[in-house]
Motif scaffolding. Structure first.
Motif, mmCIF file in Angstrom:
data_model
loop_
_atom_site.group_PDB
_atom_site.id
_atom_site.type_symbol
_atom_site.label_atom_id
_atom_site.label_comp_id
_atom_site.label_asym_id
_atom_site.label_seq_id
_atom_site.Cartn_x
_atom_site.Cartn_y
_atom_site.Cartn_z
ATOM 1 N N ARG A 119 23.619 97.034 16.208
ATOM 2 C CA ARG A 119 22.634 96.815 17.262
ATOM 3 C C ARG A 119 23.152 95.826 18.300
ATOM 4 O O ARG A 119 22.958 96.012 19.507
ATOM 5 C CB ARG A 119 21.334 96.293 16.644
ATOM 6 N N TYR A 120 23.825 94.760 17.818
ATOM 7 C CA TYR A 120 24.367 93.769 18.746
ATOM 8 C C TYR A 120 25.405 94.396 19.677
ATOM 9 O O TYR A 120 25.347 94.230 20.904
ATOM 10 C CB TYR A 120 24.987 92.618 17.954
ATOM 11 N N LEU A 121 26.369 95.127 19.110
ATOM 12 C CA LEU A 121 27.437 95.708 19.923
ATOM 13 C C LEU A 121 26.896 96.759 20.887
ATOM 14 O O LEU A 121 27.314 96.820 22.055
ATOM 15 C CB LEU A 121 28.507 96.319 19.012
ATOM 16 N N PHE A 122 25.976 97.593 20.410
ATOM 17 C CA PHE A 122 25.404 98.620 21.288
ATOM 18 C C PHE A 122 24.615 97.979 22.433
ATOM 19 O O PHE A 122 24.753 98.385 23.599
ATOM 20 C CB PHE A 122 24.513 99.558 20.472
ATOM 21 N N THR A 123 23.806 96.954 22.100
ATOM 22 C CA THR A 123 23.009 96.297 23.136
ATOM 23 C C THR A 123 23.893 95.581 24.135
ATOM 24 O O THR A 123 23.675 95.661 25.355
ATOM 25 C CB THR A 123 22.030 95.300 22.490
ATOM 26 N N ILE A 124 24.911 94.862 23.631
ATOM 27 C CA ILE A 124 25.821 94.140 24.521
ATOM 28 C C ILE A 124 26.587 95.117 25.417
ATOM 29 O O ILE A 124 26.831 94.845 26.602
ATOM 30 C CB ILE A 124 26.789 93.280 23.685
ATOM 31 N N THR A 125 26.966 96.266 24.865
ATOM 32 C CA THR A 125 27.679 97.258 25.669
ATOM 33 C C THR A 125 26.805 97.771 26.811
ATOM 34 O O THR A 125 27.261 97.899 27.961
ATOM 35 C CB THR A 125 28.139 98.428 24.787
ATOM 36 N N LEU A 128 35.135 91.717 30.886
ATOM 37 C CA LEU A 128 35.184 90.265 30.710
ATOM 38 C C LEU A 128 33.927 89.717 30.051
ATOM 39 O O LEU A 128 33.980 88.673 29.390
ATOM 40 C CB LEU A 128 35.387 89.589 32.068
ATOM 41 N N ASN A 129 32.803 90.409 30.201
ATOM 42 C CA ASN A 129 31.562 89.880 29.645
ATOM 43 C C ASN A 129 31.509 89.981 28.118
ATOM 44 O O ASN A 129 30.603 89.423 27.497
ATOM 45 C CB ASN A 129 30.348 90.614 30.245
ATOM 46 N N TYR A 130 32.462 90.683 27.516
ATOM 47 C CA TYR A 130 32.568 90.664 26.060
ATOM 48 C C TYR A 130 33.129 89.338 25.557
ATOM 49 O O TYR A 130 33.088 89.071 24.350
ATOM 50 C CB TYR A 130 33.473 91.799 25.577
ATOM 51 N N MET A 131 33.685 88.535 26.458
ATOM 52 C CA MET A 131 34.292 87.258 26.085
ATOM 53 C C MET A 131 33.322 86.131 26.433
ATOM 54 O O MET A 131 33.163 85.800 27.610
ATOM 55 C CB MET A 131 35.616 87.051 26.824
ATOM 56 N N PRO A 132 32.647 85.536 25.466
ATOM 57 C CA PRO A 132 31.683 84.476 25.774
ATOM 58 C C PRO A 132 32.354 83.308 26.501
ATOM 59 O O PRO A 132 33.470 82.901 26.155
ATOM 60 C CB PRO A 132 31.174 84.050 24.392
ATOM 61 N N TYR A 133 31.671 82.777 27.489
ATOM 62 C CA TYR A 133 32.104 81.618 28.275
ATOM 63 C C TYR A 133 33.344 81.918 29.118
ATOM 64 O O TYR A 133 33.344 81.748 30.330
ATOM 65 C CB TYR A 133 32.382 80.404 27.371
ATOM 66 N N VAL A 187 18.879 90.819 22.724
ATOM 67 C CA VAL A 187 19.597 90.660 21.455
ATOM 68 C C VAL A 187 18.678 90.090 20.395
ATOM 69 O O VAL A 187 18.732 90.471 19.229
ATOM 70 C CB VAL A 187 20.844 89.776 21.653
ATOM 71 N N GLY A 188 17.818 89.147 20.777
ATOM 72 C CA GLY A 188 16.842 88.642 19.824
ATOM 73 C C GLY A 188 17.299 87.362 19.152
ATOM 74 O O GLY A 188 18.450 86.939 19.234
ATOM 75 N N ARG A 189 16.360 86.772 18.444
ATOM 76 C CA ARG A 189 16.588 85.481 17.818
ATOM 77 C C ARG A 189 17.466 85.566 16.583
ATOM 78 O O ARG A 189 18.147 84.618 16.220
ATOM 79 C CB ARG A 189 15.225 84.874 17.437
ATOM 80 N N SER A 190 17.507 86.712 15.919
ATOM 81 C CA SER A 190 18.196 86.799 14.635
ATOM 82 C C SER A 190 19.705 86.677 14.758
ATOM 83 O O SER A 190 20.375 86.430 13.764
ATOM 84 C CB SER A 190 17.862 88.141 13.960
ATOM 85 N N LEU A 191 20.260 86.837 15.967
ATOM 86 C CA LEU A 191 21.704 86.748 16.128
ATOM 87 C C LEU A 191 22.115 85.506 16.899
ATOM 88 O O LEU A 191 23.242 85.434 17.376
ATOM 89 C CB LEU A 191 22.240 87.997 16.845
ATOM 90 N N LYS A 192 21.223 84.541 17.039
ATOM 91 C CA LYS A 192 21.594 83.313 17.720
ATOM 92 C C LYS A 192 22.565 82.519 16.867
ATOM 93 O O LYS A 192 22.355 82.333 15.672
ATOM 94 C CB LYS A 192 20.344 82.476 18.022
ATOM 95 N N LEU A 193 23.631 82.041 17.499
ATOM 96 C CA LEU A 193 24.678 81.329 16.802
ATOM 97 C C LEU A 193 24.878 79.972 17.443
ATOM 98 O O LEU A 193 24.538 79.745 18.608
ATOM 99 C CB LEU A 193 25.995 82.117 16.839
ATOM 100 N N VAL A 253 32.857 86.899 18.423
ATOM 101 C CA VAL A 253 31.434 86.865 18.076
ATOM 102 C C VAL A 253 31.090 87.881 16.978
ATOM 103 O O VAL A 253 30.360 87.536 16.038
ATOM 104 C CB VAL A 253 30.572 87.084 19.332
ATOM 105 N N PRO A 254 31.563 89.135 17.040
ATOM 106 C CA PRO A 254 31.288 90.041 15.920
ATOM 107 C C PRO A 254 31.764 89.507 14.571
ATOM 108 O O PRO A 254 31.083 89.706 13.555
ATOM 109 C CB PRO A 254 32.048 91.321 16.312
#
Length: 393
Positions: free
Chosen positions: A223-229, A261-266, A313-319, A344-345
């Motif tokens: 779900r994270y990868l699909f949503t981020i994509t 580039l947006n796959y790379m945080p910061y 993405v939701g709260r469950s994947l907050k890191l 991140v994955p």
């Protein structure tokens, strides 16, 4: 030796063995990067497209046909993208020797001093001589207003940048082909691999835990990868349209760059903003327009990072943001650009394991963000306990 001394010695030995194992594992990951990077990329892509494959299953397509359709669609899209970007990328590569001087000249024009332009020309001459330049020529001319302008033309040996690209192209192409072939086999196998892993586990409790971990990783990471994509694709469209509206050259190139580039945080936002500023200095007539272009790019990524992604993405994947930054830095050092994408994955996978294994619960709390940790203290979003089984009693 007392029992306390033996206990301390045992802990020291255990820590030493752990540190040595981590160092050896890091070395193995670095040595096998050319093999492991496409394997991990194929696994992540399989998680992204698993819902698509299951949707095709529901309309009557087999796993093999669905995998073939997905893989061919990816190949076609990749080929179309490369064809569309080949000419703009080639133009920028050919113009690379003159880019540094043009930026220097644009900044010097802001200061209004001819001496700064001459100094920039000398720097370019020195760089050209040390980098294998074949010739450099300075031509002074007089503007209608009486101001002197300096023109520097640098000609480097052809094939310097192209040779580096040609040297790495076979390896990159081989990794892409290997990734797509492995993706096809993973999707075509359906859930066979997961079933075989569960079958070899002897105890019922361990089977249930393995199934829970596998299901949770597939659900949350997929779900994270699909949503981020999807979010990254939307960001690419917005950035491309914004660059087109601002008069930037090759807006499609900007859109694709923003998507990747947006796959790379910061790091991705910083690289994209810097790239927009540099190209704006080259292509736009005014330095303030270049600054506006960089600001628009940064604004788009900020809205995405602060509003859009947290909402979907939701709260469950907050890191923990510090852990995310360190993870990105570590994997970038280890696997370069691909490492920043998988950072991140990998944290998501580790956190899922920590939520299902009591021995790793403290690690899971460390990886969680501050708000997520507070909810865990209140009993919210806590991982479900393993169901009791006869062996545990």
């Amino acid at each position: 030796m007392t029992q306390l001394d033996r206990g301390i010695e045992g802990r020291v030995i255990a820590w030493a063995v752990t540190i040595i194992a981590i160092i050896m594992l890091t070395g193995a990951l670095a040595s096998a990067r050319d093999f492991l990077m496409p394997v991990l990329a194929a696994i992540l892509l399989a998680l992204v497209f698993r819902p698509v494959r299951r949707g095709m299953n529901r309309i009557g397509l087999s796993d093999g046909i669905a995998a073939l359709v997905i893989t061919l669609t990816l190949v076609s899209g990749l080929a179309a993208l490369v064809t569309a970007l080949a000419q703009p990328a080639s133009d920028w590569i050919d113009d690379a020797p003159n880019i540094a001087f043009r930026i220097e000249r644009k900044l010097a024009s802001l200061q209004g001093t001819v001496e700064a332009v001459n100094e920039a020309a000398q720097k370019i001459d020195e760089l050209a001589e040390t980098g294998g330049a074949s010739a450099s020529t300075e031509v002074a001319s007089q503007d209608p207003d009486g101001m002197q302008s300096v023109q520097v033309e640098v000609s480097e040996r052809d094939g310097n940048i192209a040779a580096q690209i040609a040297a790495t192209a076979p390896l990159v192409l081989g990794q892409i082909v290997f990734t797509l072939v492995l993706l096809f086999f993973i999707l075509a196998s359906g859930d066979l691999f997961r079933k075989r892993v569960v079958e070899v586990i002897p105890k019922l409790r361990d089977k249930k835990r393995a199934m829970a971990i596998a299901d949770d990783i597939e659900r949350r990471l997929g779900r994270y990868l699909f949503t981020i994509t999807v979010i990254n694709a939307g960001l690419g469209v917005v950035v491309g349209l914004a660059m087109w509206a601002l008069g930037m050259p090759d807006p499609l190139l900007f859109g694709v760059a923003a998507f990747i580039l947006n796959y790379m945080p910061y790091v991705g936002a910083i690289i994209g903003t810097a790239g927009a500023l540099i190209i704006g200095l080259i292509a736009l007539p005014d330095i303030w327009m270049a600054a506006l272009t960089a600001g628009v790019y940064f604004g788009c990524t900020s809205v995405e990072g602060q509003l859009v992604t947290p909402y979907f993405v939701g709260r469950s994947l907050k890191l923990n943001p510090v852990v995310v930054f360190l993870s990105v830095a570590f994997w970038a050092w280890l696997w370069s650009v691909v490492g920043m994408v998988v950072a991140v994955p990998m944290l998501v996978v580790i956190r899922v394991f920590s939520e299902h294994m009591p021995v790793l619960s403290k690690l899971g709390r460390f990886l969680a963000s501050e708000t997520d940790g507070a909810h865990a203290d209140d009993g919210q979003d806590a991982p479900a306990a393993d169901p009791p089984s006869p062996d545990t009693r």
